[in-house]
Write a protein that holds these residues in place. Structure first.
Motif, PDB file in Angstrom:
ATOM      1  N   TYR A 262       0.724  -0.767 -29.905  1.00 22.78           N
ATOM      2  CA  TYR A 262       1.387  -0.855 -28.617  1.00 22.78           C
ATOM      3  C   TYR A 262       2.894  -1.000 -28.811  1.00 22.78           C
TER       4      TYR A 262
ATOM      5  N   ILE B 158      -2.011 -10.482 -32.574  1.00 21.63           N
ATOM      6  CA  ILE B 158      -1.014  -9.419 -32.636  1.00 21.63           C
ATOM      7  C   ILE B 158      -0.306  -9.416 -34.004  1.00 21.63           C
TER       8      ILE B 158
ATOM      9  N   GLN C  21      -1.827  -7.847 -25.538  1.00 19.75           N
ATOM     10  CA  GLN C  21      -1.701  -6.639 -26.352  1.00 19.75           C
ATOM     11  C   GLN C  21      -0.294  -6.054 -26.283  1.00 19.75           C
TER      12      GLN C  21
ATOM     13  N   THR D 126     -12.961  -5.704 -28.550  1.00 21.61           N
ATOM     14  CA  THR D 126     -12.576  -6.009 -27.170  1.00 21.61           C
ATOM     15  C   THR D 126     -13.577  -6.977 -26.559  1.00 21.61           C
TER      16      THR D 126
ATOM     17  N   PHE E 105      -3.264  -4.637 -32.644  1.00 21.12           N
ATOM     18  CA  PHE E 105      -4.102  -5.677 -32.060  1.00 21.12           C
ATOM     19  C   PHE E 105      -5.333  -5.899 -32.930  1.00 21.12           C
TER      20      PHE E 105
END
Length: 363
Positions: free
Chosen positions: A82, A359, A348, A267, A92
Motif C-alpha cells: 500500500y 505493517i 493497512q 484477512t 501488510f
C-alpha cells in the motif's frame, strides 16, 4: 547490477513509460495490469535455493514434461503493498504469508522456502515497482508469489526441482458494479475440500475444483459460490476464494472453524483480532446452512460478509440455492461490517495506529 537483500536486481531494458503507466493506472481493475519486473529463485536437490534475482517480467521457459503440468505440485500466495501517507510503500503481515507458503509446501511435498528469502523477494519487488501503486482508496500493488515443480520427468513422486517467482499487479477494487452487496449460490453438487485433503493449503487445485461451482453460481445470477462440508453437506465452510463471517443481532460474530478444510485467511485472522480488540463476542464454530436460512428469516442474523486479501471485506446481501433463497438484513453493508472494514483498511493504509505490528514499511 545491485542487490536488494538476497536478490540481484537487473532492471528491465524496456520498461513501460511513465506516461503509459499513468494511463494504465487510471482504472486498473483487478489482476490485469502487470508491472515491468518479477522475482525468481530456483531450488534443486543437492544445491538448495539459488539464483535469486529481480529481472524483467517475461515468459517462463519450461519443458512439456515439467512435473507441474502432470502432477500439479503448485502453491501460491497473495498479499498487497500500500502507498503510505508520507510516501513510500508498506506490506501488510508479509511474515504470515511466508509462513502460510511454508505450510502449503509441507502439505504438497515441496521444499519450504525460508521465511527471509520470501520477505526479501517481496520487499525487493515492491521497491523496484513502487511507482506502479495506483492512487485512490482501493489502489494497491497486489503481489503473487508462486512456486511449482519444474523438474522434467513422468512419474508419481515429489519433484526434485522447483521455480519460485513473484509477479506484481496494480489493482483497484476486486468487485465491479453498483450492487451494495454480493449474492451467493449454495452448491449442493460440489465440495471444495474434504478432511485429510488440501483445503488448508493455498494450491491451485483447490481453486480449479471450485470453478465448475462458480460457473453454476454465475448461471444462477450470483456473484460467488459458497461451499458446504464434504461429509454431511450441511455446514457452511467458505466461498470459492474467501472466508465468511456472520453477525447476529446481539453483536456476536461467528466464523466457521478452520479444522483443515478451510484456508487460514490472513484477512480472516486480522478481522478476528480487530473484533476482539473492540470487546466483541467472537466465536469460531460450525454453522449450518439451515440455521443460516432460519436466522436470516427471523432477523437474528443481521449481517454477513466475506473477506480475503483481494476483496478485503465484502457484504453479503442474498443467498440462493436449488431450495430457494433468502436475504440478509438490508442487503448492504451493515454497521459492524463497515466498522471492521474501515478499521482494517485504515491500518493497512497508514491512517490509523498499528497496535499489532502488522505493517512493514519497505520503501
Amino acid at each position: 547490477m545491485n542487490f536488494a537483500g538476497s536478490f540481484a536486481v537487473e532492471p528491465s531494458s524496456s520498461p513501460v513509460s511513465a506516461e503509459e503507466r499513468g494511463r494504465m493506472l487510471e482504472d486498473p481493475g483487478f489482476g490485469r495490469v502487470f508491472t515491468d519486473h518479477m522475482a525468481t529463485l530456483r531450488y534443486s536437490e543437492g544445491q538448495g535455493w539459488h539464483g535469486a534475482a529481480i529481472t524483467a517480467r517475461r515468459p517462463i521457459a519450461m519443458q512439456t514434461t515439467s512435473s507441474v503440468l502432470h502432477y500439479a505440485q503448485e502453491i501460491f500466495e497473495g498479499l498487497k503493498a500500500y502507498r503510505r501517507p508520507g510516501g513510500g510503500a508498506a506490506l501488510f503481515r508479509p511474515r504470515d504469508n511466508a509462513r502460510r507458503l511454508q505450510s502449503s509446501a509441507r502439505r504438497m511435498a515441496m521444499p519450504e522456502l525460508p521465511e527471509e528469502l520470501f520477505l526479501d523477494s517481496v520487499r525487493a519487488l515492491v521497491r523496484t515497482e513502487r511507482d506502479w501503486i495506483p492512487d485512490g482508496p482501493e489502489g494497491a500493488l497486489y503481489l503473487r508469489p508462486f512456486m511449482f515443480a519444474s523438474e522434467s520427468f513422468l512419474g508419481v513422486r515429489p519433484a526434485g526441482e522447483y521455480l519460485y517467482a513473484v509477479v506484481a499487479s496494480a489493482v483497484g477494487a476486486y468487485f465491479k458494479g453498483d450492487a451494495p452487496a454480493v449474492t451467493l449460490w449454495v452448491t449442493r453438487d460440489y465440495v471444495r475440500a474434504a478432511p485429510g485433503g488440501t483445503g488448508a493449503a493455498k494450491c491451485g487445485g483447490n481453486y480449479a475444483a471450485s470453478l465448475v461451482a462458480q460457473a453454476e453460481a454465475i448461471r444462477n445470477g450470483c456473484d460467488q459460490v459458497v461451499f458446504l462440508d464434504a461429509i454431511e453437506r450441511r455446514w457452511v465452510e467458505e466461498l470459492g476464494g474467501m472466508n465468511i463471517f456472520f453477525v447476529f443481532d446481539d453483536g456476536t460474530i461467528l466464523t466457521p472453524p478452520l479444522g483443515g478444510t478451510i484456508l487460514p485467511g490472513i484477512t480472516r485472522d486480522s478481522l478476528l483480532q480487530l473484533a476482539r480488540d473492540r470487546g466483541l463476542n467472537v466465536v469460531e464454530e460450525p454453522y449450518s446452512i439451515d440455521q443460516w436460512r432460519a436466522d436470516a428469516q427471523s432477523g437474528r442474523l443481521s449481517e454477513a460478509f466475506a473477506c480475503g486479501t483481494a476483496a478485503v471485506v465484502t457484504p453479503i446481501g442474498a443467498v440462493k440455492s436449488a431450495d430457494g433463497g433468502f436475504t440478509i438484513g438490508g442487503q448492504a453493508a451493515g454497521p459492524l461490517t463497515s466498522r471492521l472494514r474501515t478499521a482494517l483498511v485504515e491500518i493497512q493504509r497508514g491512517d490509523a495506529p498499528d497496535p499489532h505490528g502488522w505493517i512493514e514499511q519497505v520503501c
